[in-house]
Design a protein around this motif. Structure first.
Motif, short mmCIF file in Angstrom:
data_model
loop_
_atom_site.label_atom_id
_atom_site.label_comp_id
_atom_site.label_asym_id
_atom_site.label_seq_id
_atom_site.Cartn_x
_atom_site.Cartn_y
_atom_site.Cartn_z
N ALA A 120 -11.96 5.43 -0.49
CA ALA A 120 -11.18 6.65 -0.71
C ALA A 120 -11.91 7.90 -0.20
O ALA A 120 -11.47 9.02 -0.45
CB ALA A 120 -10.83 6.81 -2.18
N CYS A 175 -5.40 1.04 -2.03
CA CYS A 175 -4.83 2.09 -2.88
C CYS A 175 -5.30 2.01 -4.32
O CYS A 175 -5.07 2.92 -5.10
CB CYS A 175 -3.31 2.07 -2.81
SG CYS A 175 -2.60 0.54 -3.42
N GLU A 192 0.83 -1.21 0.00
CA GLU A 192 0.00 0.00 0.00
C GLU A 192 0.86 1.26 0.00
O GLU A 192 0.43 2.30 -0.48
CB GLU A 192 -0.92 0.02 1.22
CG GLU A 192 -2.06 -0.97 1.15
CD GLU A 192 -3.11 -0.59 0.12
OE1 GLU A 192 -3.77 0.43 0.31
OE2 GLU A 192 -3.27 -1.32 -0.87
N ALA A 193 2.06 1.13 0.55
CA ALA A 193 2.96 2.29 0.52
C ALA A 193 3.53 2.48 -0.87
O ALA A 193 4.18 3.48 -1.15
CB ALA A 193 4.07 2.13 1.54
N GLY A 194 3.29 1.49 -1.75
CA GLY A 194 3.65 1.71 -3.15
C GLY A 194 4.54 0.66 -3.78
O GLY A 194 4.92 0.80 -4.94
#
Ligand code: B12
Ligand SMILES: Nc1nc2c(ncn2[C@@H]2O[C@H](COP(=O)(O)OP(=O)(O)OP(=O)(O)O)[C@@H](O)[C@H]2O)c(=O)[nH]1
Ligand SMILES: [Mg+2]
Lengths: 135, 320, 558
Positions: free
Chosen positions: C371, C334, C246-248
């Motif tokens: 979101a 995300c 989720e942090a990328g």
């Protein structure tokens, strides 16, 4: 001005640990030629305001995704006013419900960018809304 | 009230604004700097240099916390590299110093190199002055993470700490060539890791090789993150300052600094004058000719110099 | 594949290429020059047996429930028992959250998953200055045992399994859980559940750290040790890739960094003298289910195989249970968009499918309003129903590891395993995960991926329906959940009242004992238990530990 750069403080107020967006923004602004100061998680409003003043930034970019924005954002605006630093452009992003956006704009936050925003749009907004010739 | 006066009164906003002016438009900042000069010269300037990630920011933070307890006022200039392509930069050193952010007697400024080589920015020396004039007792300059040639910090500091860490492997050999020679104090940081003592031995050997009767710089072990060795490091810094003051080294360094400053300023002015009197267009014309083999660069310079002299002679008044 | 067979395929393939494929390509080019997975690995036009030349069924897959567990950790998988449906929930105060849990259980949820607010996760009482504006906002506020009593009232702890997303102060919340079980008259040995307790990923991806890495690792091994003796059914850690993704990060990075963290925990525990086959069976994992269906399924299978090998070959575990990677999955928040939020239901369905096809043990499905705000009750219900439809209607749960043998999937599985292994080797060279984190290596890798992801969207190399293509005008979503702003005040009143009612001398005595033990080498769990039993607050307990351990500060440059 010969050698001017837009200087931006990207700050994470409060306990929120969501830093993916803030870091993406920081990089995007750097790649747009700006000098970006990032101070990490868990910043108090006092730290943010004092940092912005010492670093003489043109822009403060605040990021909150954890719902504490209605307390922390106005607090930061209050401190900026106290320090007579309201000339700094303040923008923000994160998970901010529509009805809160209106209130936050009332206390002086110029624009709020929510999920799905193109970073080019943020760059453009900054360039159009600051005066880099001020000294 | 003018900017200079406000700076001297320690007005944070004024200091911050003047630094920006110095960074963006040096010519215009000169007036304020002139006024401030007479109030400078009291602060001790400590350069902190070393390879990327060695702990320069951590050490700066810890030293500052330490000397705040004895009332010292501190200025910090933290330099990070700017991108050569976009001119942008992420100025990240400050992330380790945020406990100091709200201390009114500490002023931290992050700056980008903006194309300047040597580990500093062009504006560093002027920023030192501003902090000095605002009443800081100690000014730390944290350079960018250096390789071997970024030793310009020597030209703006009274003393220099060189921060090294164990496990750099052959890097230490590479460092030897350049920056190892400029350290007044060697800090072996991250001494919590294996290899600190080995590093000390290596440094000692290297210093001995340098020889030439120079006094060996002290080597201090620290663990920045745990605040270990910091008090001792500060004691050593204080001792060294006294020593260097007594043996005239600090005077000599400052003398060199002023000489360099005058010369640099002169060069700057000269460069500006060149463009004002000769102009970009003339320069471009010569460039074109050299490229077309119609002329060589040496003759081009001679020609431009002649032109330049003539213009000055004609009385290039108010050109600066 | 035998020589004859291979020759024949090669021949047919060549003919196909010259007779058909090349002609078609000449007339109609493909949509893109290169096709890539969600993690930017290039995808071939098609896969065939030639891609699996070195594939060995028995060594690479084997049978479910057996080493290397590629096909799953149980022999019958969902034919025996469906995965646990576990929606992460919590907001406001204990009373409100308790209501939400009751609602979820009534609607067929089979396990609980507790979301705490940020002050609780960072060890601050609701009255701490840093907690201002954050109390109850994104999880339930817990200050003392009293809050926990309310949170679980009417929920018999021997009949549910409870997962608690708590890390830095995991020991404290676990102690409270034990204490309320005692009050409900339930034996510790009956307690079933999980604490996340995975501090390493907090430094790189999640951000709710309190103490520096070293003492944090000590707290974790203390918990391993305590639970192996007292709470045999408790999962002592949930080693999490979810947040890293989720942090990328990419899929490969998710697996690599998670297993590297796992290696660090196992090393720390064995170094402390714990027997691997006693604590390792209680380790569990937590992964992300992202958009790329095949890549995700392959990822889960690769993770199982790689962990089994690591445990057997690197750590010489003997008990097969030590080698089994059991995991919880959550769909990728995300990927969910604020634009056209109803589309998120579809995304979640695909992601949940990947988790099930990948053999997850439990699953959280995100809500369509992800979101926008914490999920509303209605949105959570749709999310839960999505899992139920997959379980009861789609038929995918009726056979074990149904995608095995797909040329593409098996190839991807191997590639992901290989890619993750390469990273783990690199991390080993840096001195292991804690060192790699200290150097900022893992953070930098994740940040680079996150930035590329964003840029790919902006360059339209990655299409997100409703965001950079197929946009449409829409009404803002209604009925979003809003947390009651009075919570902070209410929580402060509750806290003050309990402080008046408790036996202050006893509390102070317990706290100073804890401090003494924290400075020694002894296990802190029993001392923490005494503290919470006497209604010491979470903040008070954590403050004792802060004084001994110090505090960690975010300090990695971008
Ligand atoms: C990724 C994520 C996480 C990751 C965070 C990883 C990390 N290091 O950042 C993990 C898994 C760790 C996580 C954890 C939690 N999360 Co979360 N998370 C998300 C998620 C899914 C996406 C956020 C994201 O990174 N998007 C990608 C980036 C690029 O986009 P962005 O941040 O929105 O930024 C864009 C704009 O907002 C804007 N922007 C953002 N910041 C700034 C700053 C400036 C200056 C400007 C100009 C613009 C700008 O521009 C960006 C580019 O478009 C959101 C839901 C969602 N889909 O948005 C939930 C969400 C934010 N999380 C939520 C919650 C509750 C949590 C937890 C608190 C849960 C818990 N109780 O434990 C935890 C704790 C986290 C903590 N320590 O604070 C809630 C918040 C609810 C609320 N505010 O009311 C959300 C909304 C999910 C939900 N619906 O429940 N989370
Ligand atoms: N183990 C250990 N880590 C340390 C020590 N001092 C600093 N660090 C860590 O080393 C990393 C780099 O520290 P910094 O202070 O940013 O180093 P720096 O030299 O300023 O780095 P740059 O400015 O990027 O060149 C951080 O993760 C610190 O926490 C120490 O004494 N021991
Ligand atoms: Mg630094």
């Amino acid at each position: 001005m010969k050698n001017a750069r837009i200087r931006v403080l990207v700050a994470k107020p409060g306990l929120d640990g969501h830093d993916r967006g803030a870091k993406v923004i920081a990089r995007a602004l750097r790649d747009a030629g700006m000098e970006v100061i990032y101070t990490g998680l868990r910043q108090t409003p006092e730290q943010i305001v004092e940092t912005a003043i010492q670093e003489d930034v043109n822009v403060i970019g605040l990021s909150i995704l954890s719902g504490a924005h209605m307390y922390l954002f106005p607090k930061i605006m209050e401190l900026l006013a106290e320090k007579e630093a309201t000339d700094i452009l303040v923008i923000a992003g994160g998970i901010i419900p529509n009805e809160d956006i209106a209130e936050l704009k009332k206390v002086g936050i110029k624009e709020i960018f929510t999920p799905g925003t193109d970073t080019n749009k943020i760059v453009k907004f900054i360039k159009e809304n600051i005066e880099i010739t001020k000294t | 009230m003018d900017l200079g006066t406000r700076v001297r009164q320690g007005d944070t906003r004024a200091v911050a604004k003047l630094i920006t002016l110095v960074e963006n438009d040096f010519q215009h900042a000169q007036k304020a700097l002139k006024d401030l000069h007479q109030y400078c010269g009291k602060a001790i300037v400590i350069g902190i240099t070393g390879p990327p990630g060695s702990g320069k920011s951590t050490i700066t933070d810890r030293l500052t916390q330490h000397i705040r307890k004895i009332g010292k006022k501190v200025g910090i200039i933290a330099i990070d590299p700017s991108s050569p392509f976009t001119g942008g930069a992420i100025l990240g050193d400050r992330i380790r110093m945020q406990d100091l952010a709200t201390d009114q007697e500490v002023f931290i400024r992050s700056i980008g190199t903006r194309g300047h080589l040597g580990g500093l920015s062009r504006s560093t020396q002027a920023i030192v002055k501003i902090m000095d004039a605002m009443g800081k007792d100690i000014i730390f300059i944290e350079t960018v993470g250096v390789g071997q040639s970024e030793i310009e910090v020597i030209k703006v500091s009274d003393i220099i700490l060189l921060v090294t860490i164990p496990g750099m492997g052959d890097d230490i050999q590479a460092l030897k060539a350049g920056i190892m020679e400029i350290g007044d104090i060697f800090v072996v940081n991250k001494a919590d890791r294996d290899g600190a003592d080995k590093l000390i031995t290596e440094i000692e050997m290297m210093i001995h090789l340098n020889g030439e009767g120079k006094k060996n710089p002290p080597i201090i072990k620290t663990v920045g993150i745990e605040n270990i060795g910091i008090a001792q490091l500060w004691k050593e810094i204080e001792r060294l300052i006294v020593e260097l003051e007594e043996n005239g080294q600090i005077y000599q360094r400052r003398r060199n600094r002023v000489r360099k400053e005058i010369f640099d300023l002169f060069q700057e002015n000269w460069k500006d004058m060149f463009f004002q009197l000769i102009g970009e267009a003339n320069l471009e014309r010569e460039v074109e000719k050299v490229l077309k083999q119609e002329n060589d660069p040496y003759c081009a310079v001679e020609k431009l110099t002649e032109k330049f002299k003539k213009k000055i002679f004609q009385g290039g008044n108010n050109i600066v | 594949m035998n020589y004859q067979g291979k020759k024949r395929i090669e021949e047919v393939k060549k003919q196909w290429e010259s007779n058909l494929l090349n002609k078609v390509l000449k007339k109609f080019s493909e949509r893109k020059n290169t096709f890539v997975t969600g993690s930017n690995k290039e995808i071939n036009r098609l896969y065939d047996p030639l891609d699996l030349e070195s594939f060995d069924y028995v060594d690479d897959l084997g049978y479910p429930g057996e080493y290397p567990y590629t096909r799953g950790v149980q022999p019958t998988m969902y034919r025996g028992k469906l995965w646990t449906m576990r929606q992460y929930a919590g907001f406001g105060d204990a009373e409100e959250s308790n209501k939400r849990y009751q609602y979820l259980l009534q609607n067929g949820q089979t396990g609980l998953s507790i979301a705490f607010d940020l002050p609780t996760q960072i060890g601050y009482d609701s009255t701490h200055p840093m907690a201002h504006g954050e109390v109850g906002k994104v999880g339930v506020a817990i200050d003392t045992l009293e809050d926990m009593e309310i949170l679980f009232s009417g929920i018999p702890l021997d009949q549910v399994s409870t997962s608690m997303t708590i890390n830095a102060p995991a020991a404290v919340l676990l102690a409270m859980y034990i204490a309320i079980a005692e009050k409900q008259g339930i034996s510790k040995t009956e307690l079933n559940g999980t604490i996340q307790n995975d501090i390493l990923k907090e430094y790189v991806a999640r951000g709710t750290y309190i103490f520096p890495p070293l003492p944090s690792m000590r707290l974790i091994t203390d918990i391993f040790d305590y639970c192996s003796k007292e709470l045999p059914k408790w999962n002592t850690i949930s080693i999490s890739g979810y947040h890293i993704r989720e942090a990328g990060s990419t899929a490969i990075q998710e697996i690599a960094f998670t297993l590297a963290n796992g290696i660090a925990y196992v090393s720390a525990a064995t170094k402390k003298g714990l027997d691997i086959d006693i604590f390792a069976p209680r380790l569990s994992f937590f992964f992300n289910a992202h958009n790329d269906l095949f890549e995700e399924v392959a990822k889960f299978r690769a993770a199982r195989r790689l962990w089994a090998k690591i445990m057997k070959e690197r750590f010489r575990a003997k008990d097969p249970k030590s080698m089994m990677l059991r995991f919880h999955t959550q769909t990728a928040g995300c990927t969910l968009t604020a634009q056209q939020p109803d589309n998120n239901v579809v995304r979640v369905a695909i992601q949940a499918l990947a988790a099930v096809l990948g053999g997850t043990q439990s699953l959280h499905t995100n809500s369509r309003d992800e979101a926008l705000s914490l999920p509303s009750q209605k949105s959570v219900r749709i999310a839960l129903r999505t899992q139920q439809i997959i379980a009861y209607e789609s038929g995918v749960a009726e056979t074990v590891d149904p995608m095995a043998g797909s040329y593409y999937l098996e190839k991807l599985t191997t590639e992901i395993e290989q890619g993750a292994m390469d990273y783990i080797n690199q991390i080993d060279k840096l001195g292991g995960a804690p060192k790699a984190i200290e150097k900022g290596f893992i953070q930098k890798e994740i940040q680079n991926s996150a930035y590329k992801y964003q840029k790919d969207i902006e360059n339209k190399e990655r299409i997100i329906v409703g965001v950079n293509q197929f946009q449409s005008e829409e009404e803002p979503m209604k009925d979003l959940l809003k947390v009651n702003p009075e919570i902070e005040k209410r929580q402060a009143e509750k806290l003050n009242s309990i402080k008046k009612r408790r036996n202050e001398a006893e509390v102070q005595e317990n706290l100073s004992l804890l401090k003494k033990i924290a400075s020694s080498e002894q296990n802190v769990m029993p001392a923490i238990l005494s503290c919470v039993r006497s209604y010491a607050t979470l903040g008070e307990v954590c403050d004792q530990l802060r004084e001994v351990f110090g505090e960690y500060k975010d300090s990695i440059k971008i």
